[in-house]
Design an enzyme around this catalytic site. Structure first.
Site, PDB file in Angstrom:
ATOM      1  CB  ALA A 250      22.240  34.247  36.053  1.00 34.34           C
ATOM      2  CB  ALA A 251      16.733  35.751  34.581  1.00 34.85           C
ATOM      3  N   GLY A 252      18.098  35.005  32.202  1.00 37.86           N
ATOM      4  CA  GLY A 252      18.385  34.818  30.618  1.00 37.86           C
ATOM      5  C   GLY A 252      19.243  33.697  30.443  1.00 37.86           C
ATOM      6  CG  ASP A 253      23.280  34.493  30.650  1.00 37.23           C
ATOM      7  OD1 ASP A 253      23.000  34.726  29.782  1.00 37.23           O
ATOM      8  OD2 ASP A 253      23.853  35.283  31.477  1.00 37.23           O
TER       9      ASP A 253
END
Length: 307
Positions: A250-253
């Protein structure tokens, strides 16, 4: 002032299997563990925005099944307005199978399900949530026709639009012309512009290419290295915080949702908002799962004070 954010996007039930290493073609290996959690790029971004203090609404679609009920309940529990989520009695709720290795890297298979049935009608039904927002955010896990209509409604009402072109594929040129800020990672940027991201020069070339397509504000996320931004007021590369990543799912989100909670609609504080978003993302990758890993505003502020 509290930002109002409306997400038009995907809702997936994530099944994560932890493995020692990724299997080779034709190879069978044992999973070390298996967990189920709410996810999907749209849901992740919505929860990230809400946990960072934004008034958040969601426009999307789930199936008439246990996964759909779980997704709606999880968003409600995170203070996300779910009145814009439709229930499709034909397609099942979207799902993702995630392989996660010991280094924190992942491979993901996504079943679109009800996400792929999101239509212009459902977007029209959510006109009020879109018109009331400061930012409308969309990704590519739902049909572009629905996103295009959402962005048209946004522009009719003076709302800023953010496009996360993930997963990367061909974009309707009309959608780009309605996009105020595009946020690809370096791979997605290269797929859309044909320019490989290697250094600042290639990033500026990419910004010029996106401007030619109609998008004048750009953030390229470059994983653990940081993020490059370019607006009409300037550009810079902001290094990421160094942490030991456990799960990058979920890093980019988290980055995008957290950014939208802090960014001013005129983007005058974009550098400060990126630093906040990077801090939030650095916390998310240190925990397992998508939604469960996303930090709150207080956690991000506390981490900022500790470093």
């Amino acid at each position: 002032m509290t930002n109002h954010v409306t997400i038009v996007g995907s809702l997936n039930v994530d099944t994560t299997m932890k493995v020692k290493r990724m299997p080779l073609p034709g190879e069978t290996i044992a999973a070390l563990s298996k967990t189920n959690a709410a996810g999907g790029k749209g849901a992740n971004q919505a929860v990230a925005a809400a946990r960072s203090g934004a008034e958040t609404a969601f426009v999307g679609q789930v199936g008439d099944d246990a996964g759909g009920k779980m997704m709606i309940n999880d968003l409600k529990n995170n203070n996300v307005d779910t009145t814009g989520i439709h229930v499709d009695d034909q397609a099942g709720t979207g799902s993702a199978a995630i392989l996660l290795d010991e280094s924190g890297q992942n491979s993901i298979l996504v079943y679109g399900g009800a996400n792929q049935q999101l239509s212009v009608k459902e977007v029209e039904d959510a006109r009020d949530q879109i018109a009331a927002a400061d930012f409308v955010i969309a990704q590519f896990e739902t049909p572009q026709e629905a996103t295009l209509r959402a962005f048209q409604i946004a522009k009719e009402n003076g709302v800023k639009t953010i496009l996360n072109p993930a997963p990367a594929h061909e974009i309707n040129p009309d959608l780009l012309k309605l996009t105020d800020l595009i946020i690809p990672n370096e791979t997605e940027s290269a797929a859309l512009t044909g320019i490989i991201i290697t250094d600042e020069t290639s990033m500026l070339m990419s910004a010029a290419k996106f401007a030619q397509m109609g998008v004048r504000n750009l953030i390229i996320t470059v994983g653990a290295k940081g993020a490059f931004y370019c607006t009409q007021d300037g550009y810079n590369f902001i290094p990421a915080f160094k942490v030991n990543a456990v799960d990058t799912t979920a890093a980019g989100d988290t980055f995008i949702g957290a950014l939208s909670s802090q960014l001013k609609p005129d983007m005058s504080n974009i550098e400060k908002a990126i630093v906040y978003a990077q801090r939030a993302s650095s916390l998310a990758v240190q925990k397992l799962g998508a939604l469960p890993s996303i930090p709150t505003y207080d956690e991000v502020v506390a981490a900022s004070k500790n470093n």
